[in-house]
Design an enzyme around this catalytic site. Structure first.
Site, PDB file in Angstrom:
ATOM      1  N   CYS A  17      47.787 -10.588  57.275  1.00 16.12           N
ATOM      2  CA  CYS A  17      46.521  -9.935  56.930  1.00 16.12           C
ATOM      3  C   CYS A  17      45.510 -10.218  58.027  1.00 16.12           C
ATOM      4  O   CYS A  17      45.530 -11.269  58.668  1.00 16.12           O
ATOM      5  CB  CYS A  17      46.044 -10.496  55.583  1.00 16.12           C
ATOM      6  SG  CYS A  17      44.367 -10.033  55.113  1.00 16.12           S
TER       7      CYS A  17
ATOM      8  N   SER B 182      42.552 -11.109  57.881  1.00 15.07           N
ATOM      9  CA  SER B 182      41.667 -12.262  57.652  1.00 15.07           C
ATOM     10  C   SER B 182      42.124 -13.457  58.497  1.00 15.07           C
ATOM     11  O   SER B 182      41.308 -14.162  59.086  1.00 15.07           O
ATOM     12  CB  SER B 182      41.651 -12.651  56.181  1.00 15.07           C
ATOM     13  OG  SER B 182      41.176 -11.565  55.421  1.00 15.07           O
TER      14      SER B 182
ATOM     15  N   HIS C 188      40.904 -13.098  62.023  1.00 19.04           N
ATOM     16  CA  HIS C 188      39.482 -13.409  62.230  1.00 19.04           C
ATOM     17  C   HIS C 188      39.303 -14.893  62.579  1.00 19.04           C
ATOM     18  O   HIS C 188      38.440 -15.252  63.374  1.00 19.04           O
ATOM     19  CB  HIS C 188      38.662 -13.114  60.968  1.00 19.04           C
ATOM     20  CG  HIS C 188      38.493 -11.645  60.661  1.00 19.04           C
ATOM     21  ND1 HIS C 188      38.152 -10.714  61.600  1.00 19.04           N
ATOM     22  CD2 HIS C 188      38.601 -10.964  59.496  1.00 19.04           C
ATOM     23  CE1 HIS C 188      38.059  -9.518  61.023  1.00 19.04           C
ATOM     24  NE2 HIS C 188      38.332  -9.644  59.744  1.00 19.04           N
TER      25      HIS C 188
ATOM     26  N   HIS D 174      48.194 -16.173  53.770  1.00 21.99           N
ATOM     27  CA  HIS D 174      47.706 -16.225  52.384  1.00 21.99           C
ATOM     28  C   HIS D 174      48.173 -15.024  51.566  1.00 21.99           C
ATOM     29  O   HIS D 174      47.635 -14.781  50.500  1.00 21.99           O
ATOM     30  CB  HIS D 174      46.171 -16.280  52.401  1.00 21.99           C
ATOM     31  CG  HIS D 174      45.579 -15.076  53.061  1.00 21.99           C
ATOM     32  ND1 HIS D 174      45.428 -14.976  54.415  1.00 21.99           N
ATOM     33  CD2 HIS D 174      45.153 -13.915  52.542  1.00 21.99           C
ATOM     34  CE1 HIS D 174      44.928 -13.789  54.706  1.00 21.99           C
ATOM     35  NE2 HIS D 174      44.758 -13.114  53.585  1.00 21.99           N
TER      36      HIS D 174
ATOM     37  N   CYS E 148      47.545 -10.151  48.700  1.00 20.62           N
ATOM     38  CA  CYS E 148      46.183 -10.042  49.242  1.00 20.62           C
ATOM     39  C   CYS E 148      45.801  -8.591  49.516  1.00 20.62           C
ATOM     40  O   CYS E 148      44.953  -8.042  48.840  1.00 20.62           O
ATOM     41  CB  CYS E 148      45.971 -10.887  50.497  1.00 20.62           C
ATOM     42  SG  CYS E 148      44.271 -10.661  51.099  1.00 20.62           S
TER      43      CYS E 148
HETATM   44  N1  NAD Z   1      36.985  -9.197  50.885  1.00 16.16           N
HETATM   45  C1  NAD Z   1      38.198  -9.702  50.752  1.00 16.16           C
HETATM   46  O1  NAD Z   1      38.510 -10.361  49.761  1.00 16.16           O
HETATM   47  C2  NAD Z   1      39.234  -9.448  51.821  1.00 16.16           C
HETATM   48  C3  NAD Z   1      40.585  -9.669  51.550  1.00 16.16           C
HETATM   49  C4  NAD Z   1      41.522  -9.314  52.525  1.00 16.16           C
HETATM   50  C5  NAD Z   1      41.117  -8.810  53.741  1.00 16.16           C
HETATM   51  N2  NAD Z   1      39.791  -8.658  53.979  1.00 16.16           N
HETATM   52  C6  NAD Z   1      39.298  -8.084  55.235  1.00 16.16           C
HETATM   53  O2  NAD Z   1      39.540  -6.681  55.244  1.00 16.16           O
HETATM   54  C7  NAD Z   1      39.517  -6.215  56.598  1.00 16.16           C
HETATM   55  C8  NAD Z   1      40.719  -5.328  56.852  1.00 16.16           C
HETATM   56  O3  NAD Z   1      41.921  -6.084  56.823  1.00 16.16           O
HETATM   57  P1  NAD Z   1      43.313  -5.415  57.228  1.00 16.16           P
HETATM   58  O4  NAD Z   1      44.343  -6.485  57.074  1.00 16.16           O
HETATM   59  O5  NAD Z   1      43.501  -4.131  56.530  1.00 16.16           O
HETATM   60  O6  NAD Z   1      43.071  -5.128  58.792  1.00 16.16           O
HETATM   61  P2  NAD Z   1      43.845  -4.144  59.787  1.00 16.16           P
HETATM   62  O7  NAD Z   1      43.653  -4.687  61.146  1.00 16.16           O
HETATM   63  O8  NAD Z   1      45.242  -3.945  59.284  1.00 16.16           O
HETATM   64  O9  NAD Z   1      43.082  -2.748  59.615  1.00 16.16           O
HETATM   65  C9  NAD Z   1      41.836  -2.468  60.171  1.00 16.16           C
HETATM   66  C10 NAD Z   1      41.800  -0.984  60.528  1.00 16.16           C
HETATM   67  O10 NAD Z   1      40.492  -0.627  60.955  1.00 16.16           O
HETATM   68  C11 NAD Z   1      40.571   0.285  62.036  1.00 16.16           C
HETATM   69  N3  NAD Z   1      39.301   0.219  62.777  1.00 16.16           N
HETATM   70  C12 NAD Z   1      38.883  -0.741  63.642  1.00 16.16           C
HETATM   71  N4  NAD Z   1      37.621  -0.476  64.052  1.00 16.16           N
HETATM   72  C13 NAD Z   1      37.237   0.675  63.437  1.00 16.16           C
HETATM   73  C14 NAD Z   1      36.034   1.458  63.445  1.00 16.16           C
HETATM   74  N5  NAD Z   1      34.976   1.079  64.153  1.00 16.16           N
HETATM   75  N6  NAD Z   1      35.994   2.577  62.679  1.00 16.16           N
HETATM   76  C15 NAD Z   1      37.068   2.960  61.945  1.00 16.16           C
HETATM   77  N7  NAD Z   1      38.220   2.238  61.888  1.00 16.16           N
HETATM   78  C16 NAD Z   1      38.299   1.120  62.630  1.00 16.16           C
HETATM   79  C17 NAD Z   1      41.803  -0.184  62.795  1.00 16.16           C
HETATM   80  O11 NAD Z   1      42.340   0.844  63.614  1.00 16.16           O
HETATM   81  C18 NAD Z   1      42.739  -0.589  61.654  1.00 16.16           C
HETATM   82  O12 NAD Z   1      43.547   0.502  61.232  1.00 16.16           O
HETATM   83  C19 NAD Z   1      39.469  -7.487  57.457  1.00 16.16           C
HETATM   84  O13 NAD Z   1      38.138  -7.775  57.826  1.00 16.16           O
HETATM   85  C20 NAD Z   1      39.965  -8.563  56.504  1.00 16.16           C
HETATM   86  O14 NAD Z   1      39.551  -9.842  56.864  1.00 16.16           O
HETATM   87  C21 NAD Z   1      38.840  -8.967  53.039  1.00 16.16           C
HETATM   88 ZN    ZN Z   2      44.159 -11.264  53.248  1.00 13.25          ZN
END
Ligand code: NAD
Ligand code: ZN
Ligand code: ZN
Length: 359
Positions: free
Chosen positions: A38, A40, A43, A59, A161
């Site tokens: 993931c 996260s 980051h 996780h 997650c």
């Molecule tokens: N709030 C929560 O509880 C929680 C839980 C899990 C993940 N997250 C967060 O969710 C986010 C996404 O996670 P993920 O695993 O899907 O990531 P990921 O890297 O798989 O997906 C991110 C996507 O965003 C696109 N992207 C990047 N910049 C962009 C922009 N400016 N405009 C449009 N699209 C853009 C990328 O091409 C990619 O497809 C992360 O920040 C992660 O930490 C939060």
């Molecule tokens: Zn996650």
């Protein structure tokens, strides 16, 4: 046992032999059958969020219970489980109110700042109360939900997650009504799950926004009715062109300040933007005060506002019915040793999700 050790930001993880602590009364040892990668975790590797090293990240996992502490009665050795970082105490005000994802007395080792393993005699920090980039996990029993043994654990890991987070944001945090119009910014594991959650919840129009055509293609396969390529400039006007006034619900699943502000800007009057992505520590998300007069709302979401022991079995049913597509989201598999490559592929946008299967 083998684990991928995090040594601090901007450094590759390395595979090392570590020694897991013995399970306390309410803890269990789970063999990691599969762990999704993931964003996260990335980051933290990129230093956008701080974490105490050495640690074991990861996780999003499913596995098989191997050992249980003396007071555990929820599971027994041999049971199959999905892990969830929303470990709950069951007795704080939030747990009692039915919002265990916001539990203020989480019983996990990370929450209590207690190491969970030793590496060369030094303490190793647990991450997110899970630490799944390892052959085994030491979990509190309230960090798992039992699932049927016939289910494929590599797909179940994603529910832990990305899927509960994205689908839950649509279904539980935003509580969207059938017939709604929706925009989802970011089509990685979390965004694709939000798109599916919106589809399952009966959205009429689902606009997927990403910078990569390959991601927009996944989005279409998984339920988006329209796509907007944000690499060609500000997507807000394009969303207005498709909707007139804007969308009723938007979701940011990237972790990007600008995209979070766009998710708010593309709302119709009365609409709700849900920020799921982890916007880097110290960055603000700004809205023009005047726009609040049209009753637009901006809210966060933690792990899709889950009550995971209730919600994950529901997602499993959606999967078995073909309504939640998980096979399509696992675009690459690897071993624990492939973790750095999995981060690279994620950054390059090559995958929806990589799932690692420890030996
Ligand atoms: N709030 C929560 O509880 C929680 C839980 C899990 C993940 N997250 C967060 O969710 C986010 C996404 O996670 P993920 O695993 O899907 O990531 P990921 O890297 O798989 O997906 C991110 C996507 O965003 C696109 N992207 C990047 N910049 C962009 C922009 N400016 N405009 C449009 N699209 C853009 C990328 O091409 C990619 O497809 C992360 O920040 C992660 O930490 C939060
Ligand atoms: Zn996650
Ligand atoms: Zn609690």
């Amino acid at each position: 046992m083998k684990a991928a050790i995090f040594h601090g930001p901007h450094q590759d993880l390395t595979i090392e032999e570590i020694e897991l602590e013995k399970p306390a009364a309410h803890e269990i040892v789970v063999k990691t059958a599969a762990t999704g990668v993931c964003h996260s975790d990335l980051h933290f590797v990129e230093g956008l969020y701080p974490y105490q090293a050495p640690a074991v990240l990861g996780h999003e996992a499913a596995g098989i219970v191997e050992e249980v502490g003396e007071q555990v009665d929820y599971v027994k050795p041999g049971d199959h489980v999905i892990a969830c970082l929303s470990v709950f105490c069951g007795s704080c005000d939030y747990c009692l109110e039915g919002r265990p994802n916001l539990c203020q007395d989480k019983p996990g080792r990370a929450a209590k700042q207690r190491p969970f393993a030793k590496w060369n005699g030094s303490d190793v920090s647990q991450f997110a109360n899970i630490s799944s980039y390892a052959e085994k996990m030491l979990l509190h029993e309230n960090a798992v939900v039992k699932i049927d043994k016939s289910l494929p654990l590599d797909k179940m890991a994603l529910i832990g997650c990305g899927v509960i987070t994205g689908a839950g944001a649509a279904m539980y945090t935003a509580k969207m009504e059938p017939g709604s119009s929706v925009a989802v910014f970011g089509c990685g594991g979390v965004g694709l799950a939000a798109i599916q959650g919106a589809r399952i919840a009966g959205a009429r129009q689902i606009i997927a926004v990403d910078m990569l055509e390959s991601k927009l293609a996944y989005a279409k396969d998984l339920g988006a009715t329209h796509v907007v390529d944000a690499s060609g400039g500000d997507p807000v006007q394009k969303i207005r062109d498709l909707t007139g006034l804007g969308v009723e619900y938007s979701f940011e699943a990237i972790g990007n300040k600008q995209a979070a502000e766009q998710a708010y800007a593309c709302l119709a009057p009365g609409g709700t933007a849900t920020i799921v992505g982890m916007v880097p520590v110290g960055q603000t998300v700004e809205v023009e005060g005047r726009t609040l007069l049209s009753e637009k709302k901006l809210q966060g979401s933690s792990m899709g506002s889950n009550r995971f022991r209730r919600d994950m079995p529901r997602l499993v049913d959606f999967y078995l019915q073909g309504r939640l597509k998980l096979d399509e989201m696992v675009t690459r598999t690897g071993k624990l040793e492939d973790i750095n490559e999995a981060f690279r592929a994620m950054k390059a946008g090559e995958v929806a999700r990589t799932v690692l299967i420890p030996d």
